[in-house]
Design a protein around this motif. Structure first.
Motif, PDB file in Angstrom:
ATOM      1  N   TYR A 232     -37.864  60.297  31.692  1.00 41.02           N
ATOM      2  CA  TYR A 232     -36.545  59.678  31.760  1.00 41.02           C
ATOM      3  C   TYR A 232     -35.443  60.691  31.426  1.00 41.02           C
ATOM      4  O   TYR A 232     -35.506  61.359  30.408  1.00 41.02           O
ATOM      5  CB  TYR A 232     -36.521  58.504  30.780  1.00 41.02           C
ATOM      6  CG  TYR A 232     -35.213  57.795  30.661  1.00 41.02           C
ATOM      7  CD1 TYR A 232     -34.791  56.917  31.649  1.00 41.02           C
ATOM      8  CD2 TYR A 232     -34.405  57.982  29.543  1.00 41.02           C
ATOM      9  CE1 TYR A 232     -33.582  56.252  31.528  1.00 41.02           C
ATOM     10  CE2 TYR A 232     -33.192  57.318  29.410  1.00 41.02           C
ATOM     11  CZ  TYR A 232     -32.797  56.453  30.417  1.00 41.02           C
ATOM     12  OH  TYR A 232     -31.599  55.805  30.294  1.00 41.02           O
ATOM     13  N   GLN A 233     -34.478  60.785  32.307  1.00 52.65           N
ATOM     14  CA  GLN A 233     -33.326  61.668  32.131  1.00 52.65           C
ATOM     15  C   GLN A 233     -33.743  63.103  31.794  1.00 52.65           C
ATOM     16  O   GLN A 233     -33.222  63.725  30.859  1.00 52.65           O
ATOM     17  CB  GLN A 233     -32.347  61.114  31.091  1.00 52.65           C
ATOM     18  CG  GLN A 233     -31.730  59.791  31.493  1.00 52.65           C
ATOM     19  CD  GLN A 233     -30.828  59.880  32.717  1.00 52.65           C
ATOM     20  OE1 GLN A 233     -30.660  60.937  33.294  1.00 52.65           O
ATOM     21  NE2 GLN A 233     -30.254  58.757  33.132  1.00 52.65           N
ATOM     22  N   ASP A 234     -34.714  63.597  32.578  1.00 51.71           N
ATOM     23  CA  ASP A 234     -35.049  65.016  32.543  1.00 51.71           C
ATOM     24  C   ASP A 234     -35.553  65.489  31.171  1.00 51.71           C
ATOM     25  O   ASP A 234     -35.174  66.555  30.688  1.00 51.71           O
ATOM     26  CB  ASP A 234     -33.816  65.841  32.948  1.00 51.71           C
ATOM     27  CG  ASP A 234     -34.208  67.165  33.568  1.00 51.71           C
ATOM     28  OD1 ASP A 234     -35.289  67.234  34.173  1.00 51.71           O
ATOM     29  OD2 ASP A 234     -33.442  68.132  33.444  1.00 51.71           O
ATOM     30  N   GLU A 235     -36.435  64.689  30.598  1.00 46.90           N
ATOM     31  CA  GLU A 235     -36.930  65.043  29.266  1.00 46.90           C
ATOM     32  C   GLU A 235     -38.365  64.535  29.098  1.00 46.90           C
ATOM     33  O   GLU A 235     -38.730  63.531  29.723  1.00 46.90           O
ATOM     34  CB  GLU A 235     -36.028  64.395  28.220  1.00 46.90           C
ATOM     35  CG  GLU A 235     -36.232  64.855  26.815  1.00 46.90           C
ATOM     36  CD  GLU A 235     -35.045  64.448  25.968  1.00 46.90           C
ATOM     37  OE1 GLU A 235     -34.283  65.312  25.561  1.00 46.90           O
ATOM     38  OE2 GLU A 235     -34.882  63.234  25.736  1.00 46.90           O
ATOM     39  N   ASP A 249     -41.181  70.853  27.091  1.00 44.48           N
ATOM     40  CA  ASP A 249     -41.214  70.097  28.336  1.00 44.48           C
ATOM     41  C   ASP A 249     -40.611  70.959  29.448  1.00 44.48           C
ATOM     42  O   ASP A 249     -40.330  72.147  29.239  1.00 44.48           O
ATOM     43  CB  ASP A 249     -40.506  68.743  28.189  1.00 44.48           C
ATOM     44  CG  ASP A 249     -39.070  68.882  27.733  1.00 44.48           C
ATOM     45  OD1 ASP A 249     -38.541  70.020  27.738  1.00 44.48           O
ATOM     46  OD2 ASP A 249     -38.446  67.873  27.375  1.00 44.48           O
ATOM     47  N   ARG A 250     -40.395  70.370  30.619  1.00 42.94           N
ATOM     48  CA  ARG A 250     -39.969  71.193  31.747  1.00 42.94           C
ATOM     49  C   ARG A 250     -38.627  71.901  31.525  1.00 42.94           C
ATOM     50  O   ARG A 250     -38.510  73.091  31.871  1.00 42.94           O
ATOM     51  CB  ARG A 250     -39.938  70.381  33.044  1.00 42.94           C
ATOM     52  CG  ARG A 250     -39.894  71.296  34.253  1.00 42.94           C
ATOM     53  CD  ARG A 250     -39.901  70.530  35.553  1.00 42.94           C
ATOM     54  NE  ARG A 250     -38.611  69.914  35.820  1.00 42.94           N
ATOM     55  CZ  ARG A 250     -38.314  69.278  36.951  1.00 42.94           C
ATOM     56  NH1 ARG A 250     -39.226  69.151  37.893  1.00 42.94           N
ATOM     57  NH2 ARG A 250     -37.122  68.738  37.129  1.00 42.94           N
TER      58      ARG A 250
ATOM     59  N   CYS B 111     -30.657  67.445  37.308  1.00 52.42           N
ATOM     60  CA  CYS B 111     -30.493  66.263  36.454  1.00 52.42           C
ATOM     61  C   CYS B 111     -30.395  66.633  34.970  1.00 52.42           C
ATOM     62  O   CYS B 111     -30.605  65.790  34.090  1.00 52.42           O
ATOM     63  CB  CYS B 111     -31.638  65.290  36.680  1.00 52.42           C
ATOM     64  SG  CYS B 111     -31.557  64.505  38.300  1.00 52.42           S
ATOM     65  N   VAL B 113     -29.218  67.148  31.398  1.00 52.66           N
ATOM     66  CA  VAL B 113     -28.361  66.260  30.607  1.00 52.66           C
ATOM     67  C   VAL B 113     -27.412  67.083  29.741  1.00 52.66           C
ATOM     68  O   VAL B 113     -27.769  68.177  29.300  1.00 52.66           O
ATOM     69  CB  VAL B 113     -29.271  65.364  29.734  1.00 52.66           C
ATOM     70  CG1 VAL B 113     -28.478  64.550  28.745  1.00 52.66           C
ATOM     71  CG2 VAL B 113     -30.122  64.469  30.629  1.00 52.66           C
ATOM     72  N   GLN B 151     -27.894  58.338  27.598  1.00 58.59           N
ATOM     73  CA  GLN B 151     -28.572  58.840  26.408  1.00 58.59           C
ATOM     74  C   GLN B 151     -28.511  57.835  25.261  1.00 58.59           C
ATOM     75  O   GLN B 151     -27.440  57.300  24.957  1.00 58.59           O
ATOM     76  CB  GLN B 151     -27.920  60.154  25.959  1.00 58.59           C
ATOM     77  CG  GLN B 151     -28.135  61.291  26.933  1.00 58.59           C
ATOM     78  CD  GLN B 151     -29.603  61.639  27.108  1.00 58.59           C
ATOM     79  OE1 GLN B 151     -30.251  62.108  26.188  1.00 58.59           O
ATOM     80  NE2 GLN B 151     -30.138  61.384  28.295  1.00 58.59           N
ATOM     81  N   TRP B 171     -32.562  66.625  24.192  1.00 60.16           N
ATOM     82  CA  TRP B 171     -31.120  66.722  24.488  1.00 60.16           C
ATOM     83  C   TRP B 171     -30.294  66.171  23.326  1.00 60.16           C
ATOM     84  O   TRP B 171     -29.209  66.683  23.045  1.00 60.16           O
ATOM     85  CB  TRP B 171     -30.782  65.942  25.761  1.00 60.16           C
ATOM     86  CG  TRP B 171     -31.491  66.421  26.980  1.00 60.16           C
ATOM     87  CD1 TRP B 171     -32.415  65.733  27.714  1.00 60.16           C
ATOM     88  CD2 TRP B 171     -31.346  67.693  27.637  1.00 60.16           C
ATOM     89  NE1 TRP B 171     -32.857  66.504  28.768  1.00 60.16           N
ATOM     90  CE2 TRP B 171     -32.223  67.694  28.753  1.00 60.16           C
ATOM     91  CE3 TRP B 171     -30.568  68.820  27.394  1.00 60.16           C
ATOM     92  CZ2 TRP B 171     -32.331  68.783  29.628  1.00 60.16           C
ATOM     93  CZ3 TRP B 171     -30.686  69.909  28.250  1.00 60.16           C
ATOM     94  CH2 TRP B 171     -31.547  69.888  29.341  1.00 60.16           C
ATOM     95  N   LYS B 192     -32.148  71.363  22.480  1.00 59.07           N
ATOM     96  CA  LYS B 192     -32.458  72.236  23.609  1.00 59.07           C
ATOM     97  C   LYS B 192     -31.294  73.205  23.822  1.00 59.07           C
ATOM     98  O   LYS B 192     -30.264  73.113  23.156  1.00 59.07           O
ATOM     99  CB  LYS B 192     -32.644  71.382  24.873  1.00 59.07           C
ATOM    100  CG  LYS B 192     -33.920  70.573  24.920  1.00 59.07           C
ATOM    101  CD  LYS B 192     -34.058  69.940  26.281  1.00 59.07           C
ATOM    102  CE  LYS B 192     -35.295  69.071  26.373  1.00 59.07           C
ATOM    103  NZ  LYS B 192     -36.565  69.798  26.145  1.00 59.07           N
TER     104      LYS B 192
END
Lengths: 317, 315
Positions: A232-235, A249-250, B111, B113, B151, B171, B192
């Motif tokens: 979800y949301q790039d995480e 993660d990526r 994408c 964040v 978020q 994030w 991050k």
């Protein structure tokens, strides 16, 4: 005299730092699915547990191996059946013998193949080049004791197994950090273990003398990127256990891949202009990343990293 | 404490107690003392006379940002190679000048964040609520939903410690908070990489963040102090303001689906080689300032730098 003192300091500092790191306990942290991370043993160790038993990826340094076994026993009392090595370095394979002896291999009447140690310990899997690095031809003293050697190796692109209701793949990454690197992919838990191809603590270790190369390193990082799918949301999503450092993660890997690629491009451009290694080192081409990634010493140090890339890219004379 | 930090604290004090408020408070002080004497201990126990006042202030509600500060940067966005006033290191500057906006054409980057240290700069809706133990009503966490990138942020208020170094970085990071008087102070680790300014300047995943949420009626000030030894030579301090919104008419969603915008060979990372950023002079020329001023650094954050610039220009 000053030179001698500096040399002693340079040798002793990393040892002291490592000793400090190794003085504590081995800590376990759940990653996701069936997979746990053990830290504090000199390098990251992944442990997959389930009804069938325990599978361990890398074993840390020899000095911490009893604590590693104790930490595994806190996670599961099932037999340790498999040890998978991502590569041959002693901070990842030093505990092989102890962990292997703490485990076992089930055998039966129809067993075929090379299972010489069956019944007296876990099996140790690695790419064939890892065995070559750790062993030695007949009549020559090997640098690593026999009990730590892989008991089973693979030669082709990947080795697949199914353990604890989960497909597990060892995927060879040729000429990356060295010549025997494997990614370990837990397909159901969605966790990739990278060995020293990826680390959050320093620049990558590219060991040219052991068959590593910058292009192989970048290819391997791109291969991991393609395995990893963020949530979800790039995480989160696919989690990546680096050789050293935190569960990633990526996006974490992407920043690292970008960094390695950008520095490679800069050094390639300098080589194209005819610059020598000394000129490249003096040009400060890693300055934007040094405070974040340069290790105090060793292959993860900025100067060593630049040198490895240069030697990897420069035309062979 | 740096000069900039002192200046920031002065400004922050101005935000907590604006000068007009101070003047009003002074005039009203006699009346206040009189009322306090009358109210006595019952007033100290809060409304109703039986419910003791707990620490802190209720921040719950839907908040929207106002853009009276840094509107140009926060709205349309900063110019390329405009690092003025930012206490960046040489390394951070080199990173920024290597950054090519085309990097966002790579699907894996699309994408990404906004990091928690930057997300309050943008346009967004902010919902804040409390999570309390249902039996004891003890405050466990303050939650925030930020619709920009959808978020959800948790600020732990129950005294727990931060996770181990091996835990993932996110994030929104890992945040713990405490009330200092009526100010909610939050400390965040496990970040991050993320924007310092969204024209290529980024802080690393070793940054830490301290924030203060300060409520004055229907107005909320968010003040932050970012520290990162890799990219900042001094702490970076910023403020943003929000107002309480009584109507709930926003979308609150931010779906993102990456696509291949440019077909490229595998592994290409767009960037400028050292000395080859074509936009290096654009901002400096537009505002007629020297490039070295445009390229920032702690010195450019202080008023004294203007005098230095004048002297330089005079030569």
């Amino acid at each position: 005299m000053k030179t001698v003192a500096a040399a002693v300091f340079a040798i002793c500092l990393p040892i002291a730092t490592l000793a400090q790191q190794l003085s504590g306990d081995v800590q376990a942290l759940k990653v996701q699915g069936n997979v746990y991370l053990l830290t504090g043993a000199g390098s990251n160790i992944a442990v997959q547990i389930g009804d069938a038993g325990v599978l361990v990826v890398d074993t840390g340094v020899a000095e911490m191996s009893d604590k590693v076994v104790a930490a595994i026993r806190k996670l599961s009392d099932k037999p340790i059946q498999y040890v998978l090595n991502t590569h041959a370095d002693s901070d990842h394979t030093g505990g092989n013998d102890t962990v292997r002896k703490a485990g076992l291999t089930y055998v039966g009447a129809n067993v075929t193949g090379n299972l010489r140690d069956a019944g007296i310990g876990a099996q140790i899997y690695a790419h064939d080049n890892v065995l070559k690095r750790m062993s030695a031809p007949t009549g020559v003293q090997a640098s690593v004791p026999f009990g730590s050697w892989p008991t089973e190796t693979y030669l082709s692109g990947r080795k697949q197994m199914f353990f604890n209701s989960e497909p597990v793949e060892m995927i060879h990454q040729p000429a990356a950090h060295a010549d025997g690197d494997s990614l370990i992919f837990f397909r159901r838990s969605d966790v990739v273990v990278t060995g020293d191809i990826f680390m959050t603590t320093s620049y990558p270790f590219i060991d040219i003398d052991k068959g590593g190369s910058i292009q192989g390193e970048i290819d391997a990082l791109n291969n991991i990127l393609e395995l990893a799918i963020p949530g979800y949301q790039d995480e989160a999503g696919t989690y990546i256990i680096p050789g050293h450092g935190w569960i990633s993660d990526r996006p974490d890997l992407l920043e690292y891949r970008d960094m390695v690629t950008i520095i490679r491009d800069r050094i390639q451009a300098a080589i194209t202009k005819g610059q020598t290694l000394e000129q490249v080192k003096a040009a400060g081409l890693t300055k934007d990343y040094d405070r974040r990634y340069s290790a105090k010493s060793g292959l993860g140090n900025a100067e060593k990293f630049v040198e490895a890339i240069y030697k990897s890219l420069a035309p062979k004379k | 404490m740096t000069k900039l930090h002192k200046k920031f604290r002065r400004e922050l004090r101005g935000k907590i107690f604006p000068e007009e408020t101070l003047r009003c408070s002074y005039r009203a002080s006699s009346l206040a003392v009189f009322i306090l004497i009358l109210a006595g201990s019952a007033f100290a126990q809060g409304p109703g006379g039986y419910n003791p006042i707990g620490p802190g202030v209720d921040l719950a509600g839907n908040w929207g940002p106002v853009f009276h500060e840094d509107a140009h940067e926060r709205g349309p966005g900063p110019e390329l190679a405009n690092y003025v006033g930012l206490p960046i290191t040489d390394g951070a500057r080199m990173y920024g000048l290597a950054w090519d906006a085309s990097r966002f054409t790579i699907p894996e980057h699309q994408c990404e964040v906004h990091i928690v240290s930057y997300i309050y700069r943008g346009p967004y809706n902010l919902r804040i609520w409390e999570e309390r133990d249902p039996v004891s009503q003890k405050l466990i966490a303050i939650k925030q939903y930020i619709d920009n990138y959808q978020q959800t942020r948790t600020i732990w208020m129950d005294g727990r410690s931060h996770p181990s170094e091996a835990a993932p970085h996110t994030w929104m990071g890992f945040s713990t908070g405490k009330y200092e008087g009526n100010i909610l102070t939050v400390h965040t680790t496990h970040l991050k990489w993320g924007w310092i300014r969204r024209n290529g300047l980024r802080h690393t995943d070793q940054a830490t963040l301290t924030e203060h949420f300060i409520r004055h009626g229907d107005h909320l000030t968010h003040a932050s102090v970012l520290t990162d030894p890799a990219t900042l030579s001094e702490p970076l301090m910023k403020t943003e303001d929000l107002v309480l919104r009584l109507q709930n008419g926003q979308t609150w969603l931010y779906p993102c689906e990456p696509v291949v915008e440019i077909v490229r060979p595998r592994g290409i990372v767009p960037h400028y080689l050292p000395g080859e950023n074509p936009f290096l002079h654009e901002f400096a020329d537009l505002y007629k300032i020297p490039v070295e001023a445009a390229l920032g650094g702690a010195e450019t954050a202080y008023p004294e730098y203007q005098s230095k610039l004048k002297r330089t220009n005079a030569k």
